[in-house]
Design an enzyme around this catalytic site. Structure first.
Site, mmCIF file in Angstrom:
data_model
loop_
_atom_site.group_PDB
_atom_site.id
_atom_site.type_symbol
_atom_site.label_atom_id
_atom_site.label_comp_id
_atom_site.label_asym_id
_atom_site.label_seq_id
_atom_site.Cartn_x
_atom_site.Cartn_y
_atom_site.Cartn_z
ATOM 1 N N CYS A 1 0.841 -1.215 0.000
ATOM 2 C CA CYS A 1 0.000 0.000 0.000
ATOM 3 C C CYS A 1 0.869 1.256 0.000
ATOM 4 O O CYS A 1 2.095 1.178 0.022
ATOM 5 C CB CYS A 1 -0.894 0.018 1.227
ATOM 6 S SG CYS A 1 -1.661 -1.571 1.576
HETATM 7 N N1 GLN Z 1 -0.627 -6.846 3.531
HETATM 8 C C1 GLN Z 1 -1.611 -5.877 3.848
HETATM 9 C C2 GLN Z 1 -2.954 -6.128 3.219
HETATM 10 O O1 GLN Z 1 -3.053 -6.851 2.273
HETATM 11 C C3 GLN Z 1 -1.108 -4.445 3.705
HETATM 12 C C4 GLN Z 1 -1.405 -3.749 2.447
HETATM 13 C C5 GLN Z 1 -0.171 -3.594 1.630
HETATM 14 O O2 GLN Z 1 0.778 -2.882 1.986
HETATM 15 N N2 GLN Z 1 -0.183 -4.301 0.555
HETATM 16 O O3 GLN Z 1 -3.907 -5.590 3.677
#
Ligand code: GLN
Length: 246
Positions: free
Chosen positions: A2
Site C-alpha cells: 500500500c
Molecule cells: N498486507 C496488507 C494487506 O493486504 C497491507 C497492504 C499492503 O501494503 N499491501 O492488507
C-alpha cells in the site's frame, strides 16, 4: 504494498492533501513510483481519517473501491478541511480479502493507524505475538489480514499506556524475529504527533515551520523531502522531526 500519508499543519481540504498533489495518494494509487517489487498499483481500497476542528476523535471513511473510482469521496474531500489527516491506498496481499474493513486507517479513540507491507508467514507467524492480545480483540479484528492483526498488537499496548515510539519499534523487532523478511512500514498518529517506521519499504518526510508530512512517496517535487533510512523510526510534528535507528 500500500501507500500511506500523514499530515499535520494548517487546515487543508482532504482534496488538497490527498487528491490534488501531482504525486499525491490519488496518483500513487494508479502510478506509484517506488513499490520495490511489492505489487504494481494500489486499487484494492482506500481510507482517510481526519481530526475535526472541534477537537473530537477522528472521523474515518474507508472503501474497497479504487480511490480514483469513488466520486463520493472526491466530493467529500473537496468540502472537508483538517489540520491532521491520515490517508491510505491499498494493494491487497495475495490471499487477503478485498473488503472495506481491510483498508487503513484503523482507528481507536484518538488513534489512526496504517500498515504498508506484509507479514511473512501470516497468520501462523503472528500467533505467538498475538497471544499477548486480549482474545476479544482477536475475535473482533476489522478483517482477517496481517495489517488488522498488527493493529491489534499495537492497540493493545497503546491502551496499556505504552510509549507509541517504543510500541512501533518493538513491534517491528518482534515481528521480524517471528516472521523474517516482513515489510513493516507502520504509521500512527494521535492528531498531534506522527510516528512511522521504515522497515524494508519506501518512506519520506517533509517538515516546515508549521507543518509535517510523512508519506510512502514524496507527493510533490519539492527538494526538501528527506528519505527515511531503512529500519528507522521517524517522530514528526509541525516544525520538527527526529529519526531514530530501530
Ligand atoms: N498486507 C496488507 C494487506 O493486504 C497491507 C497492504 C499492503 O501494503 N499491501 O492488507
Amino acid at each position: 504494498m500500500c501507500r500511506h500519508l500523514a499530515y499535520l499543519g494548517p487546515p487543508r481540504t482532504l482534496a488538497v492533501l490527498l487528491l490534488e498533489p501531482e504525486h499525491g495518494l490519488l496518483a500513487q494509487s494508479y502510478a506509484p513510483a517506488d513499490m520495490r517489487g511489492g505489487g504494481t498499483i494500489n486499487a484494492d481500497g482506500f481510507g482517510a481519517g481526519w481530526y475535526p476542528a472541534s477537537g473530537a476523535d477522528p472521523v474515518r471513511v474507508r472503501s474497497a473501491k479504487p480511490l480514483w473510482a469513488d466520486t463520493s469521496f472526491a466530493a467529500l474531500a473537496g468540502a472537508t478541511s483538517s489540520g491532521a489527516v491520515l490517508g491510505a491506498v491499498r494493494s491487497a496481499t495475495v490471499g487477503m480479502p478485498v473488503v472495506e474493513t481491510a483498508a487503513a486507517p484503523f482507528t481507536d479513540g484518538r488513534w489512526l493507524f496504517s500498515h504498508n507491507g506484509v507479514v511473512r508467514g501470516w497468520p501462523g507467524s503472528l500467533a505467538s505475538a498475538a497471544a499477548a492480545v486480549p482474545v476479544t480483540d482477536l475475535l473482533t479484528l476489522d478483517a482477517p489480514t496481517d495489517s488488522a492483526a498488527l493493529w491489534a498488537l499495537v492497540r493493545a499496548r497503546l491502551r496499556a499506556g505504552d510509549d507509541p515510539a517504543e510500541v512501533l519499534a518493538t513491534t517491528c523487532e518482534r515481528v521480524e524475529r517471528d516472521a523474517p523478511g516482513s515489510r513493516l512500514n507502520l504509521l500512527l498518529t494521535d492528531g498531534s504527533t506522527v510516528w512511522a517506521t521504515a522497515w524494508w519499504h519506501a518512506l519520506a518526510v517533509r517538515t516546515g515551520g508549521d507543518h509535517t508530512t510523512v508519506a510512502s512517496e514524496p507527493t510533490h517535487a519539492f527538494p526538501d523531502w528527506i528519505p527515511v533510512p531503512d529500519r528507522h523510526l521517524v517522530v514528526a510534528r509541525p516544525g520538527g522531526h527526529d529519526l531514530h535507528p530501530i
